[in-house]
Design an enzyme around this catalytic site. Structure first.
Site, PDB file in Angstrom:
ATOM      1  N   GLU A  10       0.824  -1.198   0.000  1.00 34.28           N
ATOM      2  CA  GLU A  10       0.000   0.000   0.000  1.00 34.28           C
ATOM      3  C   GLU A  10       0.866   1.260   0.000  1.00 34.28           C
ATOM      4  O   GLU A  10       1.692   1.466   0.894  1.00 34.28           O
ATOM      5  CB  GLU A  10      -0.925  -0.005   1.224  1.00 34.28           C
ATOM      6  CG  GLU A  10      -1.723   1.262   1.437  1.00 34.28           C
ATOM      7  CD  GLU A  10      -2.760   1.511   0.357  1.00 34.28           C
ATOM      8  OE1 GLU A  10      -2.763   2.626  -0.190  1.00 34.28           O
ATOM      9  OE2 GLU A  10      -3.550   0.598   0.063  1.00 34.28           O
TER      10      GLU A  10
ATOM     11  N   SER B 129      -5.859   2.753  -5.462  1.00 36.42           N
ATOM     12  CA  SER B 129      -5.824   1.315  -5.176  1.00 36.42           C
ATOM     13  C   SER B 129      -6.791   0.551  -6.059  1.00 36.42           C
ATOM     14  O   SER B 129      -6.486  -0.540  -6.552  1.00 36.42           O
ATOM     15  CB  SER B 129      -6.162   1.067  -3.698  1.00 36.42           C
ATOM     16  OG  SER B 129      -5.218   1.654  -2.845  1.00 36.42           O
TER      17      SER B 129
ATOM     18  N   HIS C 215      -1.522   2.845   4.766  1.00 38.81           N
ATOM     19  CA  HIS C 215      -2.639   3.667   4.296  1.00 38.81           C
ATOM     20  C   HIS C 215      -2.947   4.715   5.360  1.00 38.81           C
ATOM     21  O   HIS C 215      -2.828   4.461   6.562  1.00 38.81           O
ATOM     22  CB  HIS C 215      -3.858   2.774   4.048  1.00 38.81           C
ATOM     23  CG  HIS C 215      -4.975   3.444   3.297  1.00 38.81           C
ATOM     24  ND1 HIS C 215      -5.716   4.470   3.835  1.00 38.81           N
ATOM     25  CD2 HIS C 215      -5.459   3.228   2.048  1.00 38.81           C
ATOM     26  CE1 HIS C 215      -6.624   4.856   2.966  1.00 38.81           C
ATOM     27  NE2 HIS C 215      -6.497   4.127   1.862  1.00 38.81           N
TER      28      HIS C 215
ATOM     29  N   ASP D 208       0.611  -0.365  -5.030  1.00 37.48           N
ATOM     30  CA  ASP D 208      -0.606  -0.066  -5.777  1.00 37.48           C
ATOM     31  C   ASP D 208      -0.525   1.288  -6.459  1.00 37.48           C
ATOM     32  O   ASP D 208      -1.002   1.466  -7.577  1.00 37.48           O
ATOM     33  CB  ASP D 208      -1.836  -0.153  -4.868  1.00 37.48           C
ATOM     34  CG  ASP D 208      -1.738   0.733  -3.637  1.00 37.48           C
ATOM     35  OD1 ASP D 208      -0.631   1.205  -3.308  1.00 37.48           O
ATOM     36  OD2 ASP D 208      -2.782   0.949  -2.980  1.00 37.48           O
TER      37      ASP D 208
END
Length: 625
Positions: free
Chosen positions: A268, A308, A427, A481
């Site tokens: 992430e 994402s 995140h 991502d």
């Protein structure tokens, strides 16, 4: 609550539910060849599953009718009022009945249920109306017959009714019904509202089109961006030539099928800017840096999107984010698509995806199923007795315990397998476990500390995985991502906003054929895996290329919302919406680079292919030749 007016409403809505099921049966019979490969039990399940989509569409289409039927004031059972209600009922439903009938034949052309593209072809339909009615007269006849039957069997109000409830009770009932309507229209209590992609949960996936109904897909398409077609090349042959793509390239591999496992790890928000091995040691990823010494870390790798939700289509199916809407939520989400899961299943691979967030997050679970991934492990599948302890308080399970859980699950999977793991601790709001506070460098951005924690979790995952019997026979592909916040001016330009790490590592394999200096992108991952495993297929899209192809210096195709970019080592080509082309240097994205006509032709070919074949649902058009 269950007075005459309410019972009457339920009977009328029940009539529509039966009508929608009849329309599904007609759709099935007219398109039987499409669904003939499915067994009887799967087909019946598709019909049953369709009730959920029927209920959502009926409630949305008939919202006004329901409101007027249950008005808390006045006599809603008065004959004059009931006549007016009948007209509202017919006017609300007739257009959608017509749409469902049109789809009986239109499906043969576009391969999916109609969405809002019907607006774009309205002019053509009007111009050819006489010819179309002459050819498809039976649809018009069927429409008239259905309307006649609807009028005839429309439930009538009883001649003698009991007194209606008090106004306040009727008002309360309307509020309750409105609440249930919202619930029905969104498809239940799940995290995300019902989408067309939720229909594709059965095998074969084509049954998803049977589960859906045209009113539902049309309503869901309202407000979605429709792609304008381009015509830079006047034939499919010219388009293929400009794409520099041979669909038969992987049809007959020179080597026998391999049995290596494949693990794709999506980190992430890991911008390339945060990786020390890509920035002369300046970074927050000591483990990833050390792994780069044993594998191949691409110096110039790009995500094909900025979100994402845009990463999975690129990585699992080779579909870059070249339109305003993410593919997963676009009007084209039901298009024919062959993903890695589908292609690897044909080689007897077991496939799974792991994401520690809530099931339904960003539609990942449904899209994974859509591209052939057999098992999805989300928050719901994580051991219940550990969930509270390992929950980050925001999104899902902290990376370290979740990655350990994944390592254990992989050991239990049947071999060979392909698994995708999506991390989440880096995140926003970048939460890390309290026991690790102060352990990782704070850096200059709030994300940097969580990057350090996620890198630590990755280290622990590999330490556990290295002890498992499947480890030495596994190709690991590690990427991110999308990018995140930036403080390095080197990355603060259009290509820089897409630069992510992309690392290939095989403990027991030889990756010497890979060129770490070439351009790489997410859309290259499907072809790379297919090429590595020697799986024969003609169902790869032309955006990507195998990273094992030593004859190419690579490329990446991007869309920033206003213009398309083709990134190559020699030049970055930019195609504006008005078809104007400009050229920039690759190193610093400075304007004025020497014109590259072949690059411009390639970019135009990719844009035309994406737009036109996405609209026509013919991404694999060479299969029809």
């Amino acid at each position: 609550m269950f007075d005459s007016a309410f019972k009457l409403l339920l009977r009328r809505l029940g009539l529509l539910l039966g009508l929608y099921m009849l329309l599904r049966l007609v759709f099935y019979l007219f398109n039987y060849s499409t669904f003939s490969g499915a067994g009887a039990s799967e087909t019946i399940l598709a019909f049953v599953h369709g009730l959920r989509f029927d209920a959502a569409a009926i409630l949305a289409v008939n919202s006004l009718f329901i409101l007027l039927s249950l008005l808390p004031v006045g006599n809603t059972l008065h004959p004059t009022y009931q006549k007016a209600l009948k007209w509202v009922f017919l006017l609300c439903n007739a257009p959608f009945i017509a749409l469902a009938l049109v789809d009986v034949e239109f499906f043969k052309f576009i391969g999916r249920r109609s969405s809002n593209e019907v607006f774009t072809i309205a002019g053509d339909v009007t111009a050819q109306l006489g010819q179309l009615l002459g050819y498809y007269w039976y649809l018009l006849l069927g429409f008239g017959l259905l309307l006649f039957l609807l009028v005839k069997i429309y439930p009538k109000a009883p001649a003698h009714t009991s007194p209606q409830p008090k106004v306040w009770l009727r008002g309360l009932r309307l509020l309750l019904v409105a609440g249930f309507m919202v619930l029905g229209i969104r498809g239940g209590l799940q995290l995300k509202p019902l989408r067309p992609s939720h229909a594709f949960v059965l095998e074969p996936a084509v049954l998803g089109h049977l589960t859906l109904n045209s009113p539902f897909t049309f309503i869901k398409g309202i407000g979605k961006t429709q792609l304008e077609q381009k015509h830079y090349f006047d034939s499919d042959e010219a388009l293929l030539a400009a794409l520099q793509f041979d669909p038969q390239q992987y049809a007959q591999p020179d080597e026998p099928l391999k049995q290596d496992n494949v693990v794709i790890i999506i980190l992430e928000s890991f911008s390339a800017e945060y990786v020390g091995a890509l920035n002369k040691g300046r970074g927050y990823t000591p483990f990833l840096d050390s792994l780069a010494q044993e594998g191949v870390l691409y110096k110039n790798a790009f995500a094909n999107g900025r979100k994402s939700i845009e990463a999975l289509p690129s990585i699992l199916a080779g579909v870059p984010a070249l339109m305003q809407d993410p593919f997963i939520t676009s009007p084209y989400q039901a298009n024919e698509l062959y993903g890695l899961g589908t292609l690897l299943q044909q080689a007897n691979y077991k496939t799974a995806m792991f994401h520690g967030a809530a099931n339904g997050s960003m539609g990942f679970n449904n899209f994974a199923t859509r591209v052939g991934v057999q098992a999805y492990y989300g928050l719901d599948e994580y051991p219940e007795d550990l969930r509270e302890r390992d929950f980050d308080g925001q999104w899902g399970i902290f990376d370290e315990p979740y990655l350990q859980y994944v390592a254990r699950q992989l050991t239990q999977m049947q071999k060979p397998f392909m698994a995708m793991l999506f991390t989440l601790s880096s995140h926003q709001p970048y939460t890390i476990p309290s026991k690790y506070k102060g352990r990782f460098p704070k850096g200059e951005l709030e994300i940097h500390e969580s990057i350090g924690y996620a890198d630590h979790a990755l280290r622990e995952f590999f330490a556990t995985a290295a002890k498992q019997p499947w480890y030495s026979n596994t190709l690991f592909i590690i990427t991110a991502d999308h990018t995140q916040k930036s403080i390095d001016p080197t990355y603060q330009n259009e290509p820089g906003y897409y630069r992510v790490p992309l690392l290939l590592f095989h403990p027991g394999g030889n990756l010497s054929a890979l060129n770490a200096t070439s351009i790489a992108q997410h859309a290259d991952i499907p072809a790379t895996i297919i090429d590595f495993l020697n799986i024969p297929t003609t169902k790869l899209l032309p955006f990507g290329r195998s990273l094992f192809d030593s004859t190419s210096t690579g490329r990446a195709v991007l869309f920033n919302g206003n213009a398309y970019l083709l990134v190559q080592p020699e030049v970055v080509t930019v195609l504006e919406q008005n078809d104007e082309v400009s050229f920039y240097s690759f190193q610093d994205f400075a304007p004025g680079a020497a014109p590259a006509p072949r690059a411009a032709e390639l970019l135009k070919a990719q844009v035309q292919y994406f737009r036109n074949k996405m609209v026509a649902n013919k991404l694999y058009f060479w299969e029809e030749r």
